[in-house]
Design a protein around this motif. Sequence first.
Motif, PDB file in Angstrom:
ATOM      1  N   LEU A  49      20.828  11.724 -99.151  1.00 29.59           N
ATOM      2  CA  LEU A  49      21.146  10.580-100.006  1.00 29.59           C
ATOM      3  C   LEU A  49      20.774  10.839-101.464  1.00 29.59           C
ATOM      4  O   LEU A  49      21.462  10.371-102.376  1.00 29.59           O
ATOM      5  CB  LEU A  49      20.429   9.338 -99.479  1.00 29.59           C
ATOM      6  CG  LEU A  49      20.728   8.024-100.183  1.00 29.59           C
ATOM      7  CD1 LEU A  49      22.192   7.644-100.064  1.00 29.59           C
ATOM      8  CD2 LEU A  49      19.846   6.900 -99.632  1.00 29.59           C
ATOM      9  N   TYR A  50      19.690  11.560-101.700  1.00 32.08           N
ATOM     10  CA  TYR A  50      19.318  11.924-103.063  1.00 32.08           C
ATOM     11  C   TYR A  50      20.316  12.966-103.548  1.00 32.08           C
ATOM     12  O   TYR A  50      20.502  14.010-102.935  1.00 32.08           O
ATOM     13  CB  TYR A  50      17.898  12.476-103.075  1.00 32.08           C
ATOM     14  CG  TYR A  50      17.346  12.800-104.437  1.00 32.08           C
ATOM     15  CD1 TYR A  50      17.522  11.945-105.521  1.00 32.08           C
ATOM     16  CD2 TYR A  50      16.602  13.968-104.634  1.00 32.08           C
ATOM     17  CE1 TYR A  50      16.984  12.242-106.765  1.00 32.08           C
ATOM     18  CE2 TYR A  50      16.056  14.267-105.877  1.00 32.08           C
ATOM     19  CZ  TYR A  50      16.250  13.399-106.939  1.00 32.08           C
ATOM     20  OH  TYR A  50      15.730  13.701-108.179  1.00 32.08           O
ATOM     21  N   ALA A  51      20.951  12.700-104.691  1.00 29.72           N
ATOM     22  CA  ALA A  51      22.113  13.494-105.093  1.00 29.72           C
ATOM     23  C   ALA A  51      21.774  14.860-105.669  1.00 29.72           C
ATOM     24  O   ALA A  51      22.682  15.658-105.936  1.00 29.72           O
ATOM     25  CB  ALA A  51      22.949  12.707-106.105  1.00 29.72           C
ATOM     26  N   GLU A  52      20.504  15.162-105.891  1.00 30.10           N
ATOM     27  CA  GLU A  52      20.115  16.484-106.400  1.00 30.10           C
ATOM     28  C   GLU A  52      20.743  17.601-105.567  1.00 30.10           C
ATOM     29  O   GLU A  52      20.711  17.573-104.335  1.00 30.10           O
ATOM     30  CB  GLU A  52      18.593  16.622-106.362  1.00 30.10           C
ATOM     31  CG  GLU A  52      18.066  17.995-106.736  1.00 30.10           C
ATOM     32  CD  GLU A  52      18.327  18.367-108.181  1.00 30.10           C
ATOM     33  OE1 GLU A  52      19.286  19.144-108.410  1.00 30.10           O
ATOM     34  OE2 GLU A  52      17.610  17.864-109.060  1.00 30.10           O
ATOM     35  N   LEU A  53      21.340  18.600-106.262  1.00 31.01           N
ATOM     36  CA  LEU A  53      22.045  19.686-105.576  1.00 31.01           C
ATOM     37  C   LEU A  53      21.248  20.980-105.497  1.00 31.01           C
ATOM     38  O   LEU A  53      21.601  21.879-104.726  1.00 31.01           O
ATOM     39  CB  LEU A  53      23.377  19.963-106.284  1.00 31.01           C
ATOM     40  CG  LEU A  53      24.386  18.808-106.242  1.00 31.01           C
ATOM     41  CD1 LEU A  53      25.586  19.123-107.133  1.00 31.01           C
ATOM     42  CD2 LEU A  53      24.834  18.519-104.820  1.00 31.01           C
ATOM     43  N   ILE A  54      20.182  21.109-106.291  1.00 35.16           N
ATOM     44  CA  ILE A  54      19.396  22.346-106.306  1.00 35.16           C
ATOM     45  C   ILE A  54      18.260  22.254-105.303  1.00 35.16           C
ATOM     46  O   ILE A  54      17.467  21.308-105.322  1.00 35.16           O
ATOM     47  CB  ILE A  54      18.826  22.626-107.707  1.00 35.16           C
ATOM     48  CG1 ILE A  54      19.968  22.761-108.724  1.00 35.16           C
ATOM     49  CG2 ILE A  54      17.967  23.890-107.698  1.00 35.16           C
ATOM     50  CD1 ILE A  54      20.911  23.909-108.473  1.00 35.16           C
ATOM     51  N   ARG A  55      18.184  23.234-104.462  1.00 28.05           N
ATOM     52  CA  ARG A  55      17.095  23.285-103.491  1.00 28.05           C
ATOM     53  C   ARG A  55      15.887  23.973-104.114  1.00 28.05           C
ATOM     54  O   ARG A  55      16.018  24.979-104.797  1.00 28.05           O
ATOM     55  CB  ARG A  55      17.546  24.062-102.252  1.00 28.05           C
ATOM     56  CG  ARG A  55      16.520  24.054-101.129  1.00 28.05           C
ATOM     57  CD  ARG A  55      17.115  24.617 -99.866  1.00 28.05           C
ATOM     58  NE  ARG A  55      16.264  24.354 -98.724  1.00 28.05           N
ATOM     59  CZ  ARG A  55      16.687  24.345 -97.471  1.00 28.05           C
ATOM     60  NH1 ARG A  55      17.959  24.576 -97.215  1.00 28.05           N
ATOM     61  NH2 ARG A  55      15.853  24.097 -96.483  1.00 28.05           N
ATOM     62  N   ASN A  56      14.715  23.388-103.876  1.00 22.67           N
ATOM     63  CA  ASN A  56      13.466  23.955-104.394  1.00 22.67           C
ATOM     64  C   ASN A  56      13.523  24.057-105.920  1.00 22.67           C
ATOM     65  O   ASN A  56      13.238  25.082-106.518  1.00 22.67           O
ATOM     66  CB  ASN A  56      13.200  25.328-103.769  1.00 22.67           C
ATOM     67  CG  ASN A  56      11.797  25.838-104.038  1.00 22.67           C
ATOM     68  OD1 ASN A  56      10.902  25.095-104.438  1.00 22.67           O
ATOM     69  ND2 ASN A  56      11.600  27.135-103.828  1.00 22.67           N
ATOM     70  N   ARG A  57      13.875  22.954-106.555  1.00 25.92           N
ATOM     71  CA  ARG A  57      14.118  22.956-107.992  1.00 25.92           C
ATOM     72  C   ARG A  57      12.866  23.250-108.810  1.00 25.92           C
ATOM     73  O   ARG A  57      12.949  23.728-109.934  1.00 25.92           O
ATOM     74  CB  ARG A  57      14.727  21.622-108.427  1.00 25.92           C
ATOM     75  CG  ARG A  57      13.780  20.436-108.349  1.00 25.92           C
ATOM     76  CD  ARG A  57      14.484  19.141-108.718  1.00 25.92           C
ATOM     77  NE  ARG A  57      13.596  17.989-108.592  1.00 25.92           N
ATOM     78  CZ  ARG A  57      13.999  16.734-108.614  1.00 25.92           C
ATOM     79  NH1 ARG A  57      15.287  16.466-108.738  1.00 25.92           N
ATOM     80  NH2 ARG A  57      13.130  15.734-108.518  1.00 25.92           N
ATOM     81  N   LEU A 223      21.891   8.413-106.358  1.00 27.80           N
ATOM     82  CA  LEU A 223      22.227   8.635-104.957  1.00 27.80           C
ATOM     83  C   LEU A 223      23.615   9.236-104.809  1.00 27.80           C
ATOM     84  O   LEU A 223      24.506   9.005-105.640  1.00 27.80           O
ATOM     85  CB  LEU A 223      22.171   7.311-104.196  1.00 27.80           C
ATOM     86  CG  LEU A 223      20.904   6.469-104.364  1.00 27.80           C
ATOM     87  CD1 LEU A 223      21.031   5.174-103.562  1.00 27.80           C
ATOM     88  CD2 LEU A 223      19.661   7.249-103.938  1.00 27.80           C
ATOM     89  N   ARG A 224      23.799   9.989-103.732  1.00 25.15           N
ATOM     90  CA  ARG A 224      25.097  10.563-103.404  1.00 25.15           C
ATOM     91  C   ARG A 224      26.066   9.440-103.052  1.00 25.15           C
ATOM     92  O   ARG A 224      25.820   8.656-102.119  1.00 25.15           O
ATOM     93  CB  ARG A 224      24.917  11.542-102.239  1.00 25.15           C
ATOM     94  CG  ARG A 224      26.186  12.217-101.780  1.00 25.15           C
ATOM     95  CD  ARG A 224      25.885  13.302-100.766  1.00 25.15           C
ATOM     96  NE  ARG A 224      27.008  13.479 -99.855  1.00 25.15           N
ATOM     97  CZ  ARG A 224      27.070  14.389 -98.895  1.00 25.15           C
ATOM     98  NH1 ARG A 224      26.060  15.230 -98.733  1.00 25.15           N
ATOM     99  NH2 ARG A 224      28.123  14.479 -98.097  1.00 25.15           N
ATOM    100  N   PRO A 225      27.185   9.311-103.755  1.00 27.88           N
ATOM    101  CA  PRO A 225      28.026   8.114-103.611  1.00 27.88           C
ATOM    102  C   PRO A 225      28.579   7.885-102.210  1.00 27.88           C
ATOM    103  O   PRO A 225      28.601   6.738-101.748  1.00 27.88           O
ATOM    104  CB  PRO A 225      29.153   8.359-104.617  1.00 27.88           C
ATOM    105  CG  PRO A 225      28.565   9.268-105.634  1.00 27.88           C
ATOM    106  CD  PRO A 225      27.639  10.169-104.865  1.00 27.88           C
ATOM    107  N   ASP A 226      29.059   8.934-101.535  1.00 29.95           N
ATOM    108  CA  ASP A 226      29.685   8.691-100.234  1.00 29.95           C
ATOM    109  C   ASP A 226      28.667   8.193 -99.214  1.00 29.95           C
ATOM    110  O   ASP A 226      28.968   7.327 -98.386  1.00 29.95           O
ATOM    111  CB  ASP A 226      30.431   9.928 -99.728  1.00 29.95           C
ATOM    112  CG  ASP A 226      29.542  11.159 -99.637  1.00 29.95           C
ATOM    113  OD1 ASP A 226      28.455  11.190-100.232  1.00 29.95           O
ATOM    114  OD2 ASP A 226      29.963  12.141 -98.968  1.00 29.95           O
TER     115      ASP A 226
END
Length: 802
Positions: A49-57, A223-226
Amino acid sequence: MLAVTMATALRASAQVTIDIDANQRGPRISPTHYGIFFEDINHAADGGLYAELIRNRSFEDGPRYGAPADMQGWKPYSYNGSTIDAHLVQPSKKVKLLNSAQQNALELTINATPANAVRLENEGFWGINAVQGRSYKLSLWLKGNYKGTIKARLFNSKNLYAETTVSPDAIKLKEWTKYTATLQSTGNDPKAQFALVFDGVGTVQLDVVSLFPPTFKNRENGLRPDLANMLWQMHPRFMRFPGGCFVEGQISPENAFRWERTIGPIEERPGHWNVNWGYRTTDGIGFHEYLQMAEDLGAKPLYVVNVGLWHGGMTPVDSLQPWIDETLAALEYANGDVTTKYGALRAKNGHPAPFNLEYLEIGNENNQPDPRQQSDHYYDRFRLFKEQVLAKYPNIHLIGNVAAWGTDTPTWDSQEGVELLDEHYYRNPAWFADNFHKYDTYDRRGPKIYVGEYAVTQGFGDLGNMNAALGEAVYMMGMENNSDIVPLNSYAPIFVNENDAKWRPDMIRFNSSRVMGTPSYYVQMLMPQNIGTQVVPVSQTNPYKAGNNKQLTPKQSRVGYGTWGTSASFESNGDVEYIYGDWTKEGNIVRHTGRKEGTICLQKNVIDSDHYTCKFRARKDRGAEGFLIIFNYVDNRNYCWLNFGGWGNTQHAIEQISGGGKIQTVEKRGRVEEGRWYDVTLTVSGDSVKAWLDNDLVFDTTLKQNTSLGVFSSATIDEQSGELIVKIVNSQEEGTTARLNVSNFPVKSARLIQLRAGNGEDENTLQQPTNIYPTQHELSPEGQTVEVELPAYSLNIVRISK
């Protein structure tokens, strides 16, 4: 008393009659009746649900709790003599990190040329979803001495989807500096990767690399929209957060949810280990985001607080004040005026107006009979929280814990007053159908009930089938009928990333680009979308005599042995077949040595009768449970077992598995001794079962029919729209029709909203997400009568207009 009835098995030709008098009224529907419960489980937040796309940012993740951080999710690549050395650095006299929240940064030593650039890649959470035309916001922190350009890209091994320049010139920075950029994708790829590309020479330190797509309601750090839209479609009236076991943490209180560490800029959030569910969380969805999420969904926030208990430890009751102070501070952040310390902090974080948090749950599943199960002195803890919270916030609705497992009738065993109690039920479809009337007889003078967690977790199939959804629907209709005593309820859990399923079932399944709802999701969506303002009692009749129940014991079956999380031994003189588990056989001793649950080893010979007697010898070797004797085995979805020493070696039971679903036929207190051989005798006579442990007759009973099958109905009236809403579940394998006779309500038109499946075991998948999906149909009333077809395995909602 509500006149709501249930039909037993129907013939396909029979018609159900449902009489509805709109002048007869039951309880009013609570305005908070249906809600949602969010917990970060199965990568529901990070990677979900959290829209962040980078893992281990922030380079803080590691392989497991207690292990050093590593470059999880990141890989350096170099070509043709160019080099890139990447390693983590920690604070020291020579290394100054971004701030005290960060424990690691990534240092890169680069020797490259424009013709032979090097790159640092991130795979995202099992792929980054590149969508043609979509813009992505990039931010990162840098310092160092580097001569060359830095670019960012989205790509795969064959295609470049987006590229932009992060820094066009040399970097000569002693202090950390934030860089931002935008990437726009020219193609579609759910498995794209992100990279920083370097074409120069030097050393840089890097931290908090973040990439966001567009978010739900365009919120920063959103949040991730879908996925968020799936929640919005459910029309939740409240949102319980942040857990669950996520609230308590494990091993250390540092692994609990500590709200103040989860607010503010993302680079100032340390994150923490979500030990209960096996991964680290950024706390990108923090306390502020939870409150904003509830507001955006039109839901009242319901915050669950830690009472100084975690899995594996506790704060003594006489030292509880810091936890209470933490709760009071959270309430001030949510509700305080901007002149208060934490109200001002909320305003600084972008929300000057109070969030109006009205509901507070004191603990999560912290009132078990055994204090070792995160339940030490719960009533004392509740009282201390209650006194101080209500002294400052007298209008807060407080929710107490009752036993969350081991009983179907949890009680509040204290003189301390409590407004609401949180009941949790994870059971099989038949249990939920059997409890259609559970709340009819609850004492209206006592505390009200919040059913905070419930779901079919036995007999749900693989991801969640229609049988599970219909069992839940029947239970939900029963709660609607009793909304005066059950003013809130929420299914659990919501989300699962298919790449890290720690719990099943979950009502929404997703990966980087796709999302689907299980049949349970659509039930959870349709029920609140179609709820009135007051119950209208119904009278349901079936104009025929129900047929005889079918015999459950098969004509051919096998017997065998099993375990549940333990090691056990059995004597067996014949050949055996290992179905599941870590089995071995030496001589005539069959032994299970692992700790797997639900293991099965069968005798190879087939019993060609539904009347038989078998003798066994069994021994518990070690572990928390006893041993199982398998009988009536047809296949791995249809069999029975005698469970001796189950539930932590506290009781014996007969359990039936039918279509993958489990039913407890009979239970009684009992235990088995470790290391002792027992003689077990089993006699099956049709559906009659007797079983002896040594010479003691433990069971003399009859196998239980599947009571989830039937037709169930309820009704409410919506005083705002003027509609009568009738809900009917047909959970049988045969279709039928229903005749709705309506009085004191002039019928003008009717429409049907229907969720149906061809088979009770049918499911949705990410590849076929609409196998089971709601449809709408217009009906043709005749005067005051509405007839509706009730297909097998269906939820039917009829909205009748004046």
